[in-house]
Design an enzyme around this catalytic site. Structure first.
Site, mmCIF file in Angstrom:
data_model
loop_
_atom_site.group_PDB
_atom_site.id
_atom_site.type_symbol
_atom_site.label_atom_id
_atom_site.label_comp_id
_atom_site.label_asym_id
_atom_site.label_seq_id
_atom_site.Cartn_x
_atom_site.Cartn_y
_atom_site.Cartn_z
ATOM 1 N N CYS A 2 0.846 -1.184 0.000
ATOM 2 C CA CYS A 2 0.000 0.000 0.000
ATOM 3 C C CYS A 2 0.885 1.238 0.000
ATOM 4 O O CYS A 2 2.099 1.150 0.048
ATOM 5 C CB CYS A 2 -0.911 -0.003 1.219
ATOM 6 S SG CYS A 2 -1.730 -1.584 1.525
ATOM 7 N N ARG A 27 2.268 1.544 -7.000
ATOM 8 C CA ARG A 27 2.475 0.461 -6.043
ATOM 9 C C ARG A 27 1.327 -0.544 -6.062
ATOM 10 O O ARG A 27 1.465 -1.657 -5.565
ATOM 11 C CB ARG A 27 2.630 1.036 -4.629
ATOM 12 C CG ARG A 27 3.855 1.909 -4.470
ATOM 13 C CD ARG A 27 3.854 2.627 -3.139
ATOM 14 N NE ARG A 27 4.073 1.732 -2.027
ATOM 15 C CZ ARG A 27 5.264 1.437 -1.519
ATOM 16 N NH1 ARG A 27 6.351 1.964 -2.049
ATOM 17 N NH2 ARG A 27 5.388 0.619 -0.502
ATOM 18 N N TRP A 77 -4.120 -1.819 -0.818
ATOM 19 C CA TRP A 77 -4.138 -3.050 -1.604
ATOM 20 C C TRP A 77 -4.644 -4.133 -0.672
ATOM 21 O O TRP A 77 -4.018 -4.441 0.337
ATOM 22 C CB TRP A 77 -2.738 -3.365 -2.124
ATOM 23 C CG TRP A 77 -2.657 -4.491 -3.100
ATOM 24 C CD1 TRP A 77 -2.788 -4.411 -4.458
ATOM 25 C CD2 TRP A 77 -2.387 -5.862 -2.801
ATOM 26 N NE1 TRP A 77 -2.612 -5.654 -5.020
ATOM 27 C CE2 TRP A 77 -2.375 -6.567 -4.034
ATOM 28 C CE3 TRP A 77 -2.165 -6.570 -1.631
ATOM 29 C CZ2 TRP A 77 -2.136 -7.922 -4.108
ATOM 30 C CZ3 TRP A 77 -1.935 -7.932 -1.692
ATOM 31 C CH2 TRP A 77 -1.928 -8.595 -2.925
ATOM 32 N N ASN A 102 0.603 0.193 6.523
ATOM 33 C CA ASN A 102 1.069 -0.789 5.542
ATOM 34 C C ASN A 102 1.607 -1.990 6.298
ATOM 35 O O ASN A 102 2.231 -1.832 7.351
ATOM 36 C CB ASN A 102 2.198 -0.223 4.677
ATOM 37 C CG ASN A 102 1.703 0.803 3.690
ATOM 38 O OD1 ASN A 102 0.513 1.010 3.536
ATOM 39 N ND2 ASN A 102 2.635 1.459 3.021
ATOM 40 N N GLY A 103 1.410 -3.177 5.750
ATOM 41 C CA GLY A 103 1.908 -4.376 6.394
ATOM 42 C C GLY A 103 0.771 -5.265 6.870
ATOM 43 O O GLY A 103 -0.385 -5.107 6.451
ATOM 44 N N GLU A 489 10.252 -15.308 -17.899
ATOM 45 C CA GLU A 489 9.983 -13.884 -17.713
ATOM 46 C C GLU A 489 8.980 -13.379 -18.752
ATOM 47 O O GLU A 489 8.090 -12.577 -18.436
ATOM 48 C CB GLU A 489 11.302 -13.096 -17.795
ATOM 49 C CG GLU A 489 11.158 -11.591 -17.727
ATOM 50 C CD GLU A 489 10.582 -11.094 -16.418
ATOM 51 O OE1 GLU A 489 10.210 -9.898 -16.377
ATOM 52 O OE2 GLU A 489 10.481 -11.862 -15.444
ATOM 53 N N LYS A 493 5.353 -11.696 -17.892
ATOM 54 C CA LYS A 493 4.918 -10.381 -18.368
ATOM 55 C C LYS A 493 3.555 -10.464 -19.043
ATOM 56 O O LYS A 493 2.694 -9.610 -18.848
ATOM 57 C CB LYS A 493 5.950 -9.804 -19.344
ATOM 58 C CG LYS A 493 7.193 -9.295 -18.692
ATOM 59 C CD LYS A 493 6.905 -8.050 -17.859
ATOM 60 C CE LYS A 493 8.029 -7.798 -16.880
ATOM 61 N NZ LYS A 493 8.043 -8.715 -15.728
ATOM 62 N N GLU A 496 0.926 -10.939 -16.374
ATOM 63 C CA GLU A 496 0.741 -9.772 -15.513
ATOM 64 C C GLU A 496 -0.142 -8.706 -16.139
ATOM 65 O O GLU A 496 -1.027 -8.150 -15.470
ATOM 66 C CB GLU A 496 2.101 -9.139 -15.189
ATOM 67 C CG GLU A 496 2.925 -9.884 -14.155
ATOM 68 C CD GLU A 496 4.240 -9.193 -13.900
ATOM 69 O OE1 GLU A 496 4.587 -9.024 -12.730
ATOM 70 O OE2 GLU A 496 4.931 -8.826 -14.871
ATOM 71 N N HIS A 512 7.170 -34.192 -22.849
ATOM 72 C CA HIS A 512 6.848 -34.726 -21.530
ATOM 73 C C HIS A 512 5.566 -34.119 -20.967
ATOM 74 O O HIS A 512 5.419 -33.991 -19.749
ATOM 75 C CB HIS A 512 8.021 -34.495 -20.578
ATOM 76 C CG HIS A 512 9.264 -35.211 -20.996
ATOM 77 N ND1 HIS A 512 9.499 -36.546 -20.726
ATOM 78 C CD2 HIS A 512 10.338 -34.783 -21.706
ATOM 79 C CE1 HIS A 512 10.655 -36.898 -21.230
ATOM 80 N NE2 HIS A 512 11.193 -35.847 -21.836
ATOM 81 N N LYS A 612 3.395 -3.064 -6.941
ATOM 82 C CA LYS A 612 4.785 -2.921 -7.377
ATOM 83 C C LYS A 612 5.754 -3.457 -6.332
ATOM 84 O O LYS A 612 6.632 -4.249 -6.639
ATOM 85 C CB LYS A 612 5.087 -1.440 -7.654
ATOM 86 C CG LYS A 612 6.496 -1.175 -8.162
ATOM 87 C CD LYS A 612 6.720 -1.793 -9.523
ATOM 88 C CE LYS A 612 8.089 -1.469 -10.083
ATOM 89 N NZ LYS A 612 8.351 -2.202 -11.329
#
Length: 617
Positions: A2, A27, A77, A102-103, A489, A493, A496, A512, A612
């Site tokens: 947050c 964020r 968030w 935050n946390g 990666e 992306k 996301e 496989h 973020k």
């Protein structure tokens, strides 16, 4: 995850708090709110779901006006409780105390039960509300807000960054941090707090970085800081080198697009002062780096998400180029198992923000249990004042500049640059690499900005290729060697920012299991550099083609794969080596994910459910 902004001064700070929230949007958040202490000592609060402009509209609609010279604000968030106005911060207790947090307060359930029995009323599903009630409870004993917060903090287990105001201390803002970052901005006759410096750049470039366990009492005229033991301490005021314009969009539509195109310069900045014409400077990693590197026998890399993929690439480099064993591990797994830690192991942690909760916890666990003689730690990070840098023996700052888009681009690229230098420095110190091989690596890195620029020049072709994903919901990414983590990666992306389900596989693993998924609705992206594994990869690609799959191949100009029906080839690079190839090919996958997201109409810079900086578990 947050964002916190707060301040105390002589002027109405509402516009400053709102602008600070806008600058923390990157964020990740689902709701926002602001609380001000008015001249009559009344706490006024406005909260809203959605974007900051929704909060601003609600503030503008307040009939009696909304202003004050001391206040706190927050972007939330969701962790405990769904996104809703009731769950949005700030939280207020009995119209006396307002808190932003935050946390995560891990023992909130037991605290909540105790507070319910004491008669406190809960209006949200969050863990944060117990913080407001606990501080209020202490204020019933003492009239001093600093003392009340100090006593309340002793009840909490977990992580927090807090901003607190109360109507019986009308000129005081309390800030506290434990496991979540918080800075104090120093103005002229005014002070501010924020989750990071970007929020406050319009009003100051001078900052105090609170350390673990710090509590700060902030008034218009002073800042008093106390450490975890309650002892008054001095924390230095540092001037940020960031400019206000560094975190603005400019001519670009999205921050992600801007940051993709900033990568040539980011590489230049990351290499500056770290290499000479033919050699790497070992001191780039700290004054003790040479003695540390000379004694290590293995490398253990710990990271999360995109940073984990960077570490995975470095595993190939470390074992292939300098012959040292290298292990790569997800931080959230490492911290909750009982790893066998061998002596003479260099532990490398990687994080863009330097505040990633799991990565920080992992390095703290290593330090706590460091009973062997030689277990040095090294942090690769983009934020010089971060907790990770402070916790580590050695460090390398990537100098990527501010990265606002949630999907990491230039941070990842500069992490790879840092890791390539690390591998080279270790090899140099241990006399595994001779002068000629070191020089070849340096020359490759010096070419990297132009290689990236050449890759970016293929944007139009990639934009056209992205149309193949318009009606697709799934995708596979294939790579071999260092291109396997680059495929990982690329898949991340795409997931996301376009919300397409994407997975990466080593190309040799197709038989496989993954081949069962191949049909006309499953696009397959393959990375085909001109290397020793190209012929093997071609065979894997033919397996996909034979089953009617839609292929997208990024290849070297000198490779002989050609476009045909259902087989789309972009000849995007040439003259790349073992180190420059994965970095260069990744640029192409970044552009692909960006343009697919545009077609899908998603929020590129702030994708749903993501943040973020992941500062909670």
């Amino acid at each position: 995850m947050c964002g916190i902004v707060g301040g105390v001064g002589e002027r109405d700070i509402t516009p400053i708090l709102l602008e600070g929230l806008r600058r923390l949007e990157y964020r990740g958040y689902d709701s926002s709110g602001i609380a001000l202490l008015a001249a009559d000592r009344t706490i006024h609060r406005v909260r809203a779901l959605g974007k900051i402009n929704q909060l601003e509209k609600k503030i503008d609609s307040v009939a009696t006006g909304f202003s004050g010279n001391i206040g706190i604000a927050h972007t939330r968030w969701a962790t405990h409780g769904v996104p809703s106005e009731n769950n949005a911060h700030p939280h207020i207790c009995n119209n006396k105390v307002a808190v932003v947090h935050n946390g995560i307060i891990e023992n909130y359930q037991s605290l909540k039960q105790t507070q319910l029995e004491m008669g406190y009323r809960f209006t949200s599903e969050t863990d944060t509300e117990v913080v407001a009630h606990a501080i209020h409870q202490q204020l019933e004993v003492t009239n001093d807000l600093l003392e009340a917060v100090t006593q309340a903090l002793r009840e909490f287990e977990g992580a927090y960054a807090l901003g607190v105001i109360a109507n019986n201390n009308p000129d005081t803002l309390i800030a506290a941090r434990n496991g979540s970052p918080l800075v104090v901005g120093v103005g002229i006759g005014e002070y501010f707090i924020a989750s990071d410096v970007a929020a406050l750049l319009p009003v100051t470039q001078n900052f105090i970085f609170l350390e673990e366990g710090d509590i700060a009492k902030i008034t218009r005229g002073s800042v008093e800081i106390y450490n975890i033991n309650g002892v008054s301490v001095e924390r230095p005021v540092k001037q940020s080198s960031l400019s206000v314009t560094a975190v603005e969009l400019g001519e670009y539509r999205h921050y992600m697009h801007k940051e993709i195109f900033e990568q040539p310069q980011a590489v230049i900045d990351s290499l500056e002062g770290r290499i000479t014409q033919n050699s790497v400077l070992v001191s780039s990693f700290g004054p003790q780096a040479e003695s540390v590197f000379s004694s290590i026998e293995r490398v253990h890399i710990i990271a999360c998400g995109t940073s984990y993929h960077a570490g995975f690439v470095a595993k190939y480099w470390t074992e292939d180029i300098i012959g040292l064993p290298c292990q790569v591990e997800v931080a959230s797994e490492f911290r909750y198992r009982n790893p066998v830690i061998q002596n003479n192991t260099l532990f490398v942690t990687i994080s863009q923000s330097g505040e990633t909760a799991d990565t920080l916890a992992a390095i703290q666990q290593i330090k706590k249990n460091r009973i062997l003689d030689n277990i040095p730690t090294l942090a690769i990070c983009n934020v010089p004042e971060s907790s990770l840098i402070r916790e580590s023996d050695l460090s390398y700052l990537t100098h990527a500049g501010p990265e606002i888009g949630v999907a990491s681009t230039k941070a990842f690229t500069t992490q790879l640059v840092a890791l390539s230098l690390l591998v080279t420095c270790i090899g140099k110190v241990k006399k595994i690499l001779n002068i000629e091989r070191e020089g070849l690596i340096v020359k490759g890195l010096q070419k990297l900005p132009s290689l990236i620029s050449n890759a970016l020049a293929h944007e139009a072709s990639i934009e056209d290729m992205a149309k193949l994903f318009a009606d697709k919901q799934h995708a596979l990414f294939l790579g071999r060697g260092t291109m396997y983590p680059i495929a990982m990666e690329g898949a991340l992306k795409l997931k996301e920012i376009s919300y397409i389900h994407a997975e990466a596989y080593p190309a040799g693993e197709l038989k496989h299991g993954p081949l069962a998924l191949i049909d006309e609705n499953m696009p397959v992206v393959a990375i085909a550099p001109l290397d020793d594994l190209l012929e093997k990869l071609k065979s894997n690609i033919q397996e996909v083609k034979a089953r009617g799959g839609q292929m997208i191949v990024f290849e070297d100009e000198l490779s002989d794969i050609s476009s045909e029906e259902g087989f789309n080839v972009i000849k995007a690079t040439t003259n790349v080596g073992r180190i420059t190839a994965p970095i260069t090919y990744n640029i192409l996958l970044q552009l692909l994910s960006y343009h697919v997201a545009l077609i899908k109409g998603t929020d590129v810079d702030q994708p749903r459910n993501l943040a973020k900086s992941v500062t909670v578990e």
